[in-house]
Design a protein around this motif. Structure first.
Motif, PDB file in Angstrom:
ATOM      1  N   ASN A 120       0.826  -1.204   0.000  1.00 33.01           N
ATOM      2  CA  ASN A 120       0.000   0.000   0.000  1.00 33.01           C
ATOM      3  C   ASN A 120       0.857   1.249   0.000  1.00 33.01           C
ATOM      4  N   VAL A 122       0.873   5.671   0.813  1.00 33.11           N
ATOM      5  CA  VAL A 122       0.254   6.850   1.416  1.00 33.11           C
ATOM      6  C   VAL A 122       0.862   8.073   0.755  1.00 33.11           C
ATOM      7  N   CYS A 187      -2.244  -1.923   8.638  1.00 35.40           N
ATOM      8  CA  CYS A 187      -2.606  -0.529   8.360  1.00 35.40           C
ATOM      9  C   CYS A 187      -3.967  -0.403   7.705  1.00 35.40           C
ATOM     10  N   GLU A 188      -4.427  -1.449   7.039  1.00 41.10           N
ATOM     11  CA  GLU A 188      -5.758  -1.386   6.427  1.00 41.10           C
ATOM     12  C   GLU A 188      -6.863  -1.405   7.476  1.00 41.10           C
ATOM     13  N   THR A 191      -7.863   3.919  10.346  1.00 37.39           N
ATOM     14  CA  THR A 191      -8.544   4.934   9.551  1.00 37.39           C
ATOM     15  C   THR A 191      -7.505   5.720   8.754  1.00 37.39           C
ATOM     16  N   ASP A 192      -7.972   6.439   7.745  1.00 31.49           N
ATOM     17  CA  ASP A 192      -7.049   7.260   6.957  1.00 31.49           C
ATOM     18  C   ASP A 192      -6.327   8.273   7.843  1.00 31.49           C
ATOM     19  N   GLN A 193      -7.063   8.916   8.742  1.00 27.21           N
ATOM     20  CA  GLN A 193      -6.464   9.949   9.585  1.00 27.21           C
ATOM     21  C   GLN A 193      -5.430   9.365  10.540  1.00 27.21           C
ATOM     22  N   VAL A 196      -2.337   8.702   8.429  1.00 27.20           N
ATOM     23  CA  VAL A 196      -1.678   9.956   8.065  1.00 27.20           C
ATOM     24  C   VAL A 196      -0.924  10.524   9.265  1.00 27.20           C
ATOM     25  N   LYS A 219      -3.845  10.789   0.197  1.00 30.82           N
ATOM     26  CA  LYS A 219      -4.511   9.674  -0.475  1.00 30.82           C
ATOM     27  C   LYS A 219      -3.908   8.382   0.044  1.00 30.82           C
ATOM     28  N   VAL A 220      -4.765   7.440   0.429  1.00 27.92           N
ATOM     29  CA  VAL A 220      -4.326   6.158   0.977  1.00 27.92           C
ATOM     30  C   VAL A 220      -4.886   5.031   0.118  1.00 27.92           C
ATOM     31  N   THR A 221      -4.024   4.091  -0.296  1.00 31.05           N
ATOM     32  CA  THR A 221      -4.505   2.927  -1.041  1.00 31.05           C
ATOM     33  C   THR A 221      -4.791   1.781  -0.074  1.00 31.05           C
ATOM     34  N   ARG A 222      -5.773   0.971  -0.423  1.00 35.53           N
ATOM     35  CA  ARG A 222      -6.151  -0.192   0.393  1.00 35.53           C
ATOM     36  C   ARG A 222      -6.468  -1.355  -0.552  1.00 35.53           C
TER      37      ARG A 222
END
Length: 347
Positions: A120, A122, A187-188, A191-193, A196, A219-222
């Motif tokens: 993934n 970030v 990490c999946e 949450t995005d926050q 980050v 932007k975060v990939t999952r």
């Protein structure tokens, strides 16, 4: 978008070509009982036309075909095989792409044995490129730096993608960090926050003499959670061999795998994707080349009415899983250590 444009232009040129987007496939049939009709005589005999194959999507809408080329990622195939085992013991279907009939055991074994990794990314966009300092980049062409702070070591590498993508004098301050392995899975679950904030704290540890603020965008990939991929790239874990790639790419029909059937059999379901090439697995160009290979296989099947000419001149591969099924107690010699007596899967 370029590929989408090509597909739409092809559908406008040829009325027989149809581009159907936003159609998540739920079922693939490749041995339907149908009537056939022959091509008009054109000097050589072609395979009969039929609706042997079909794909079904939302609201049970389906399309019928003579052949299907599946480019489903290996992660989706793994989920399909796993769900088929659950569905076989349950009256209620619980998701996953359904194949009817079920895939041959050789194909299922290769899907199980081949690994599918997770990687993934970030992306963080800041107001200022605080990392573009001489102590980090002694050369303006360099775009990456490592994390040796000891904090959050799974963010092991940072890439200055803004420097790579931007033009001279206009290079946006965008950093990307990679997360792989079991940490990518963990990490999946964040949450995005949360993710980050973790990356920002890592950067603050790296740049102690600079004020590292919050990013203005991220932007975060999952890929593991994405139901259309379920992972990122193929790899060979212990016990797997390049023979698994050969099995993953071999066409099939309702009677089984082309590797185990006679040459007179007509294949209906073909395979492409980075997981179907032994030479370039995990690579985008490997996926592209596999698509060209599958197209050639379909054309050869139409022209010659069988798979006799596919792979002509080469020794026929006998899958180890097939040999083991027919000879479960035969002792073999390991191809790596040359020891005799092992009955486990070779690798």
């Amino acid at each position: 978008r370029h590929l989408e444009k090509q597909l739409h232009s092809s559908s406008n040129i040829n009325t027989k070509f149809r581009c159907e987007l936003n159609f998540p496939v739920t079922k693939v049939e490749y041995a339907r009982k149908t009537t056939t009709s022959s091509h008009p005589p054109i000097g050589r005999k072609l395979i009969e036309l039929s609706d042997t194959c079909s794909v079904t999507g939302p609201n049970e809408k389906s399309f019928k075909f003579d052949f299907i080329v599946s480019t489903l990622p290996l992660g989706v195939l793994k989920e399909s095989v796993a769900m088929s085992n659950i569905n076989s013991n349950s009256e209620e279907k619980q998701g996953g792409v359904i194949f009817e009939p079920s895939l041959p055991f050789t194909k299922v074994d290769a899907i199980h044995s081949t690994g599918f990794g997770l990687l993934n990314k970030v992306y963080l966009q800041f107001k200022d490129p605080f990392w573009r300092i001489r102590s980090i980049f002694d050369d303006d062409t360099k775009t990456l730096f490592g994390n040796a702070s000891g904090l959050n070591p799974h963010h092991y590498m940072f890439f200055d993608v803004g420097k790579s993508l931007g033009k001279e004098g206009d290079k946006p301050p965008i950093l990307m960090t990679l997360i792989s392995g079991k940490e990518a899975v963990a990490c999946e679950l964040m949450t995005d926050q949360q993710l980050v904030n973790q990356v920002v704290k890592t950067l603050q540890k790296l740049f102690t003499e600079t004020l590292v603020g919050d990013p203005v965008a991220f932007k975060v990939t999952r890929w593991g959670s994405d139901k259309f991929s379920r992972g990122c790239y193929t790899f060979l874990p212990p016990g797997a061999t390049d023979q698994d790639f050969q099995i993953l790419q071999s066409p099939i029909n309702g009677n089984g795998d082309s590797l185990t059937l006679e040459g007179s059999e007509t294949m209906r379901l073909f395979w492409a994707g980075e997981h179907t090439t032994a030479l370039h697995p995990s690579m985008a160009h490997g996926a592209m080349l596999s698509g060209a290979r599958s197209a050639e296989q379909v054309i050869s099947t139409i022209k010659f009415k069988s798979n006799e000419n596919i792979g002509a001149g080469f020794e026929r591969l006998i899958p180890m899983v097939l040999f083991r099924k027919k000879n479960p107690f035969t002792k073999l010699q390991c191809a790596l250590c040359h020891r005799f007596g092992s009955r486990v899967r070779e690798g």
